[in-house]
Every structure is written in structure tokens, then in C-alpha cells.
Scaffold this motif. Structure first.
Motif, PDB file in Angstrom:
ATOM      1  N   GLU A  11       0.839  -1.210   0.000  1.00 10.09           N
ATOM      2  CA  GLU A  11       0.000   0.000   0.000  1.00 10.09           C
ATOM      3  C   GLU A  11       0.871   1.255   0.000  1.00 10.09           C
ATOM      4  N   LEU A  12       1.933   1.235   0.798  1.00 10.98           N
ATOM      5  CA  LEU A  12       2.854   2.376   0.836  1.00 10.98           C
ATOM      6  C   LEU A  12       3.536   2.544  -0.515  1.00 10.98           C
ATOM      7  N   SER A  13       3.879   1.445  -1.130  1.00  8.07           N
ATOM      8  CA  SER A  13       4.497   1.485  -2.458  1.00  8.07           C
ATOM      9  C   SER A  13       3.555   2.142  -3.467  1.00  8.07           C
ATOM     10  N   ARG A  14       2.302   1.746  -3.465  1.00  8.84           N
ATOM     11  CA  ARG A  14       1.334   2.328  -4.391  1.00  8.84           C
ATOM     12  C   ARG A  14       1.089   3.805  -4.083  1.00  8.84           C
ATOM     13  N   ALA A  15       1.072   4.166  -2.812  1.00  4.24           N
ATOM     14  CA  ALA A  15       0.796   5.553  -2.420  1.00  4.24           C
ATOM     15  C   ALA A  15       1.940   6.495  -2.769  1.00  4.24           C
ATOM     16  N   ARG A  27      11.101  -2.792  -2.866  1.00  2.00           N
ATOM     17  CA  ARG A  27      12.540  -2.971  -2.651  1.00  2.00           C
ATOM     18  C   ARG A  27      13.163  -1.682  -2.102  1.00  2.00           C
ATOM     19  N   SER A  28      12.777  -0.523  -2.661  1.00  2.05           N
ATOM     20  CA  SER A  28      13.276   0.762  -2.162  1.00  2.05           C
ATOM     21  C   SER A  28      12.846   0.984  -0.723  1.00  2.05           C
ATOM     22  N   LEU A  29      11.601   0.661  -0.422  1.00  3.70           N
ATOM     23  CA  LEU A  29      11.110   0.857   0.941  1.00  3.70           C
ATOM     24  C   LEU A  29      11.888  -0.004   1.933  1.00  3.70           C
ATOM     25  N   ARG A  30      12.175  -1.230   1.552  1.00  5.75           N
ATOM     26  CA  ARG A  30      12.992  -2.093   2.424  1.00  5.75           C
ATOM     27  C   ARG A  30      14.401  -1.516   2.581  1.00  5.75           C
ATOM     28  N   ARG A  81       3.791  -6.800  12.409  1.00  3.25           N
ATOM     29  CA  ARG A  81       2.625  -7.528  12.891  1.00  3.25           C
ATOM     30  C   ARG A  81       3.059  -8.902  13.364  1.00  3.25           C
ATOM     31  N   SER A  82       2.171  -9.592  14.025  1.00  2.00           N
ATOM     32  CA  SER A  82       2.485 -10.942  14.511  1.00  2.00           C
ATOM     33  C   SER A  82       2.786 -11.894  13.362  1.00  2.00           C
ATOM     34  N   ASN A  83       2.227 -11.614  12.167  1.00  2.00           N
ATOM     35  CA  ASN A  83       2.500 -12.467  11.012  1.00  2.00           C
ATOM     36  C   ASN A  83       3.779 -12.065  10.275  1.00  2.00           C
ATOM     37  N   GLY A  84       4.497 -11.038  10.780  1.00  2.00           N
ATOM     38  CA  GLY A  84       5.754 -10.617  10.192  1.00  2.00           C
ATOM     39  C   GLY A  84       5.630  -9.503   9.164  1.00  2.00           C
ATOM     40  N   TYR A  85       4.404  -9.128   8.802  1.00  2.00           N
ATOM     41  CA  TYR A  85       4.207  -8.061   7.824  1.00  2.00           C
ATOM     42  C   TYR A  85       4.592  -6.722   8.426  1.00  2.00           C
TER      43      TYR A  85
END
Length: 127
Positions: free
Chosen positions: A5-9, A15-18, A31-35
């Protein structure tokens, strides 16, 4: 919001965000699921990071600048940082001047109005 969502926004790739996170420029909660989970302020922060990269600033300087752009910047630290950014800007201006001088010299050679020192000025090759 999640990383996609951040990528689209922002138009920044995931990859850049990471990479921004790895460089300490952007943070997320897990999150608990790792996201990754980003707050709404991340959109403005990513846009600012991208602007600073396009301006030619390295990650280290960007990392130092980000707190100064926060709604409540740290006291005292930003004055020295702004001086560093001005120095980088002035170095760019100096590089631009040198490039313009080099381009002008090449234009004079190509037009035949300049010749190496000690030569008669006639062109020995055609442009």
C-alpha cells in the motif's frame, strides 16, 4: 498500511522501501505475522526521502536530516546540519561551473574558434 500500500501511495518500489528501512530512514512496526505496518506519516516521509536522494544526498545525511523535518525537530542539532546541506549545495554549484567551463572549451574546439596552445588554430579534423 502494509508495504504494498505504501508502495502504491508513493510510487516507491517495495525494494526501495525495504532499503530505506535498512538505512534507518524509515521505520515500521511488525505484525504478529511478520508483515510490515507503516503509519500514515510514512507517505510524506518517503516522498521527502526520495526528494533528498534526487538532490544527490547520501543516506547518512538524509538520516540526519529526517529528525529536523519532523513536526517537533530536536533542539540545536539542525543548525549544524543545515550548514552541511548548504555546503553540499555549494559543492554542486562549483561542479556545475566546472562542467560549464569544460563544455564551453569543447564547444570552442568543435566550432574551430579554439586550438591547443602552440598550434595555428586550423582544424586538423572535421567535426
Amino acid at each position: 498500511m502494509r508495504i504494498g500500500e505504501l508502495s502504491r501511495a508513493t510510487g516507491a518500489s517495495t525494494r526501495s522501501l525495504r532499503y530505506y528501512e535498512d538505512q534507518g530512514l524509515l521505520s515500521s512496526d511488525r505484525r504478529s505475522n511478520g508483515y510490515r505496518e507503516y503509519g500514515e506519516e510514512a507517505v510524506r516521509q518517503v516522498a521527502f526521502i526520495q526528494d533528498l536522494y534526487r538532490a544527490g544526498l547520501p543516506s547518512q545525511v538524509i538520516r540526519d536530516i529526517l529528525p529536523c523535518a519532523a513536526p517537533t525537530p530536536p533542539a540545536g542539532e539542525c543548525t549544524q546540519l543545515l550548514a552541511r546541506v548548504r555546503q553540499i549545495r555549494d559543492e554542486l554549484a562549483h561542479q556545475e561551473q566546472r562542467i560549464a567551463q569544460r563544455r564551453e572549451m569543447l564547444d570552442r574546439y568543435l566550432s574551430g574558434t579554439a586550438a591547443p596552445a602552440g598550434l595555428d588554430g586550423r582544424s586538423h579534423c572535421s567535426a
